[in-house]
Design a protein around this motif. Structure first.
Motif, PDB file in Angstrom:
ATOM      1  N   ALA A 130       0.834  -1.203   0.000  1.00  0.00           N
ATOM      2  CA  ALA A 130       0.000   0.000   0.000  1.00  0.00           C
ATOM      3  C   ALA A 130       0.874   1.261   0.000  1.00  0.00           C
ATOM      4  O   ALA A 130       0.620   2.213  -0.749  1.00  0.00           O
ATOM      5  CB  ALA A 130      -0.925  -0.005   1.207  1.00  0.00           C
ATOM      6  N   CYS A 131       1.918   1.252   0.822  1.00  0.00           N
ATOM      7  CA  CYS A 131       2.820   2.410   0.884  1.00  0.00           C
ATOM      8  C   CYS A 131       3.537   2.614  -0.445  1.00  0.00           C
ATOM      9  O   CYS A 131       3.682   3.746  -0.919  1.00  0.00           O
ATOM     10  CB  CYS A 131       3.844   2.216   2.004  1.00  0.00           C
ATOM     11  SG  CYS A 131       3.136   2.324   3.661  1.00  0.00           S
ATOM     12  N   GLN A 132       3.952   1.507  -1.048  1.00  0.00           N
ATOM     13  CA  GLN A 132       4.649   1.591  -2.340  1.00  0.00           C
ATOM     14  C   GLN A 132       3.740   2.205  -3.403  1.00  0.00           C
ATOM     15  O   GLN A 132       4.167   3.052  -4.195  1.00  0.00           O
ATOM     16  CB  GLN A 132       5.112   0.194  -2.758  1.00  0.00           C
ATOM     17  CG  GLN A 132       6.010   0.191  -3.992  1.00  0.00           C
ATOM     18  CD  GLN A 132       6.579  -1.190  -4.284  1.00  0.00           C
ATOM     19  OE1 GLN A 132       6.005  -2.201  -3.903  1.00  0.00           O
ATOM     20  NE2 GLN A 132       7.693  -1.238  -4.964  1.00  0.00           N
ATOM     21  N   THR A 133       2.472   1.779  -3.399  1.00  0.00           N
ATOM     22  CA  THR A 133       1.513   2.312  -4.369  1.00  0.00           C
ATOM     23  C   THR A 133       1.299   3.811  -4.166  1.00  0.00           C
ATOM     24  O   THR A 133       1.162   4.571  -5.134  1.00  0.00           O
ATOM     25  CB  THR A 133       0.175   1.562  -4.252  1.00  0.00           C
ATOM     26  OG1 THR A 133       0.404   0.169  -4.470  1.00  0.00           O
ATOM     27  CG2 THR A 133      -0.833   2.063  -5.277  1.00  0.00           C
ATOM     28  N   LEU A 134       1.265   4.236  -2.910  1.00  0.00           N
ATOM     29  CA  LEU A 134       1.056   5.653  -2.604  1.00  0.00           C
ATOM     30  C   LEU A 134       2.337   6.474  -2.783  1.00  0.00           C
ATOM     31  O   LEU A 134       2.290   7.711  -2.800  1.00  0.00           O
ATOM     32  CB  LEU A 134       0.558   5.815  -1.156  1.00  0.00           C
ATOM     33  CG  LEU A 134      -0.920   5.504  -0.893  1.00  0.00           C
ATOM     34  CD1 LEU A 134      -1.211   5.572   0.602  1.00  0.00           C
ATOM     35  CD2 LEU A 134      -1.828   6.464  -1.651  1.00  0.00           C
ATOM     36  N   GLY A 135       3.476   5.779  -2.887  1.00  0.00           N
ATOM     37  CA  GLY A 135       4.742   6.484  -3.052  1.00  0.00           C
ATOM     38  C   GLY A 135       5.245   7.109  -1.764  1.00  0.00           C
ATOM     39  O   GLY A 135       5.843   8.194  -1.779  1.00  0.00           O
ATOM     40  N   VAL A 136       5.001   6.418  -0.633  1.00  0.00           N
ATOM     41  CA  VAL A 136       5.454   6.917   0.671  1.00  0.00           C
ATOM     42  C   VAL A 136       6.197   5.811   1.410  1.00  0.00           C
ATOM     43  O   VAL A 136       6.020   4.623   1.129  1.00  0.00           O
ATOM     44  CB  VAL A 136       4.267   7.408   1.533  1.00  0.00           C
ATOM     45  CG1 VAL A 136       3.611   8.622   0.921  1.00  0.00           C
ATOM     46  CG2 VAL A 136       3.241   6.292   1.739  1.00  0.00           C
ATOM     47  N   GLU A 137       7.006   6.193   2.372  1.00  0.00           N
ATOM     48  CA  GLU A 137       7.700   5.229   3.213  1.00  0.00           C
ATOM     49  C   GLU A 137       6.764   4.762   4.339  1.00  0.00           C
ATOM     50  O   GLU A 137       5.983   5.571   4.859  1.00  0.00           O
ATOM     51  CB  GLU A 137       8.954   5.861   3.835  1.00  0.00           C
ATOM     52  CG  GLU A 137      10.058   6.165   2.846  1.00  0.00           C
ATOM     53  CD  GLU A 137      10.616   4.911   2.187  1.00  0.00           C
ATOM     54  OE1 GLU A 137      10.723   3.864   2.872  1.00  0.00           O
ATOM     55  OE2 GLU A 137      10.922   4.972   0.980  1.00  0.00           O
ATOM     56  N   PRO A 138       6.849   3.492   4.738  1.00  0.00           N
ATOM     57  CA  PRO A 138       6.052   3.029   5.883  1.00  0.00           C
ATOM     58  C   PRO A 138       6.294   3.873   7.132  1.00  0.00           C
ATOM     59  O   PRO A 138       5.367   4.129   7.909  1.00  0.00           O
ATOM     60  CB  PRO A 138       6.536   1.588   6.087  1.00  0.00           C
ATOM     61  CG  PRO A 138       7.038   1.158   4.757  1.00  0.00           C
ATOM     62  CD  PRO A 138       7.624   2.390   4.120  1.00  0.00           C
ATOM     63  N   SER A 139       7.539   4.334   7.296  1.00  0.00           N
ATOM     64  CA  SER A 139       7.892   5.125   8.483  1.00  0.00           C
ATOM     65  C   SER A 139       7.238   6.499   8.494  1.00  0.00           C
ATOM     66  O   SER A 139       7.316   7.231   9.494  1.00  0.00           O
ATOM     67  CB  SER A 139       9.412   5.280   8.569  1.00  0.00           C
ATOM     68  OG  SER A 139       9.899   5.917   7.407  1.00  0.00           O
ATOM     69  N   ALA A 140       6.580   6.865   7.376  1.00  0.00           N
ATOM     70  CA  ALA A 140       5.857   8.144   7.302  1.00  0.00           C
ATOM     71  C   ALA A 140       4.352   7.912   7.154  1.00  0.00           C
ATOM     72  O   ALA A 140       3.606   8.816   6.789  1.00  0.00           O
ATOM     73  CB  ALA A 140       6.374   8.971   6.125  1.00  0.00           C
ATOM     74  N   THR A 141       3.913   6.670   7.469  1.00  0.00           N
ATOM     75  CA  THR A 141       2.518   6.295   7.242  1.00  0.00           C
ATOM     76  C   THR A 141       1.884   5.747   8.517  1.00  0.00           C
ATOM     77  O   THR A 141       2.434   4.852   9.164  1.00  0.00           O
ATOM     78  CB  THR A 141       2.436   5.222   6.130  1.00  0.00           C
ATOM     79  OG1 THR A 141       3.115   5.703   4.971  1.00  0.00           O
ATOM     80  CG2 THR A 141       0.989   4.901   5.785  1.00  0.00           C
ATOM     81  N   LEU A 142       0.722   6.279   8.848  1.00  0.00           N
ATOM     82  CA  LEU A 142      -0.041   5.804  10.004  1.00  0.00           C
ATOM     83  C   LEU A 142      -1.085   4.779   9.571  1.00  0.00           C
ATOM     84  O   LEU A 142      -1.582   4.828   8.448  1.00  0.00           O
ATOM     85  CB  LEU A 142      -0.775   6.968  10.683  1.00  0.00           C
ATOM     86  CG  LEU A 142       0.049   8.016  11.427  1.00  0.00           C
ATOM     87  CD1 LEU A 142      -0.874   9.141  11.900  1.00  0.00           C
ATOM     88  CD2 LEU A 142       0.777   7.398  12.610  1.00  0.00           C
ATOM     89  N   MET A 143      -1.439   3.868  10.491  1.00  0.00           N
ATOM     90  CA  MET A 143      -2.536   2.922  10.277  1.00  0.00           C
ATOM     91  C   MET A 143      -3.640   3.222  11.269  1.00  0.00           C
ATOM     92  O   MET A 143      -3.380   3.392  12.466  1.00  0.00           O
ATOM     93  CB  MET A 143      -2.045   1.479  10.482  1.00  0.00           C
ATOM     94  CG  MET A 143      -3.110   0.414  10.261  1.00  0.00           C
ATOM     95  SD  MET A 143      -3.557   0.300   8.502  1.00  0.00           S
ATOM     96  CE  MET A 143      -5.256  -0.328   8.597  1.00  0.00           C
ATOM     97  N   VAL A 144      -4.878   3.285  10.769  1.00  0.00           N
ATOM     98  CA  VAL A 144      -6.044   3.454  11.633  1.00  0.00           C
ATOM     99  C   VAL A 144      -6.946   2.244  11.427  1.00  0.00           C
ATOM    100  O   VAL A 144      -7.400   1.976  10.305  1.00  0.00           O
ATOM    101  CB  VAL A 144      -6.825   4.744  11.300  1.00  0.00           C
ATOM    102  CG1 VAL A 144      -8.011   4.909  12.251  1.00  0.00           C
ATOM    103  CG2 VAL A 144      -5.907   5.963  11.371  1.00  0.00           C
ATOM    104  N   GLY A 145      -7.200   1.491  12.486  1.00  0.00           N
ATOM    105  CA  GLY A 145      -8.032   0.297  12.350  1.00  0.00           C
ATOM    106  C   GLY A 145      -8.669  -0.112  13.659  1.00  0.00           C
ATOM    107  O   GLY A 145      -8.381   0.461  14.720  1.00  0.00           O
ATOM    108  N   ASP A 146      -9.531  -1.132  13.572  1.00  0.00           N
ATOM    109  CA  ASP A 146     -10.289  -1.547  14.756  1.00  0.00           C
ATOM    110  C   ASP A 146      -9.950  -2.963  15.206  1.00  0.00           C
ATOM    111  O   ASP A 146     -10.682  -3.550  15.995  1.00  0.00           O
ATOM    112  CB  ASP A 146     -11.795  -1.451  14.475  1.00  0.00           C
ATOM    113  CG  ASP A 146     -12.274  -2.504  13.487  1.00  0.00           C
ATOM    114  OD1 ASP A 146     -11.505  -2.859  12.572  1.00  0.00           O
ATOM    115  OD2 ASP A 146     -13.419  -2.984  13.642  1.00  0.00           O
TER     116      ASP A 146
END
Length: 244
Positions: free
Chosen positions: A182-198
């Motif tokens: 998902a991060c690769q598709t968005l063109g961002v690093e995982p370390s700059a990406t938050l996850m929101v889930g339940d």
């Protein structure tokens, strides 16, 4: 880059946020419970006695759906396999069990209908708010990609959500490869990406992918469902952008 604050926890240098769908953005409890009940009835009609234990395995107890149960957090393929395992206890061959489970779930989905469930209050507003701040947004769900795309189209979220990703034939949550893809598709690093889930699966997946952080949301207030979260919220509007 944005600074995000949730309650007493602050996340720095955030470029993207990935959201789960069921139970996070979408109030899908009634829909999922109806599918589980119909599928269990269909299977029980063919193999009497399987229905009740299968419902419990699905996470349905009367009118209550367990947010950590199979139909709430598993992929479609995993749900089929779980149902087939209960059928297999009766001594039927494995491939026949899979076929019965798949047909029952297909029929249950047709019976219940494919209209996406309503958004939780505040879901649309938080997506608009974050998008307008320049944060890349995605939906990463255990539902199929078709379901995710249908959900986004139905609720007219495509202006705000750049990634619509589900689980089809490949790995499912909590495999971190999903988050990394998902991060690769968005063109961002995982370390700059938050996850929101339940779910615990959302938290574990993001942690194993070395995400910027994990925000657990529990509309029902059960903290066990989001073990591993850096912070737990009860409403999406608790996600705030700190102005520089």
């Amino acid at each position: 880059m944005a600074t995000i604050k949730c309650r007493n926890v602050t996340f720095y240098n955030v470029q993207a946020i990935l959201f789960d769908k069921n139970g996070t953005l979408e109030d899908s409890e009634t829909f999922l419970r109806a599918i589980a009940q119909k599928a269990a009835r269909l299977i029980d009609a063919q193999i009497p006695g399987v229905g009740e234990p299968l419902l419990m395995a699905f996470g349905v107890n009367g009118n209550i759906l367990d947010p950590a149960g199979i139909v709430s957090v598993a992929s479609r393929r995993e749900t089929e396999v779980a149902a087939a395992a209960y059928i297999a206890e009766t001594g039927k061959g494995w491939f026949e069990c899979l076929k019965i489970a798949r047909q029952a779930l297909d029929e249950a989905e047709k019976y219940v209908g494919q209209t996406p469930s309503p958004l939780f209050v505040g879901s649309l507003e938080i997506l608009k708010y974050l998008h307008e701040a320049g944060i890349k947004l995605g939906i990463l769900s255990a539902a199929t990609t078709d379901e995710v795309q249908h959900f986004v189209a139905h609720h007219q979220l495509s202006d705000y959500v750049q990634l619509q990703m589900g689980v089809d034939e490949g790995p499912s949550k909590p495999d971190p490869v999903l988050f990394l893809q998902a991060c690769q598709t968005l063109g961002v690093e995982p370390s700059a990406t938050l996850m929101v889930g339940d779910s615990v699966g959302d938290m574990q997946m993001a942690r194993d992918a070395k995400a910027a952080g994990c925000i657990g949301i529990t509309w029902v207030g059960n903290l066990d469902n989001v073990k591993g979260a850096d912070v737990v919220i009860n409403q999406l509007d608790e996600i705030q952008i700190l102005e520089d």
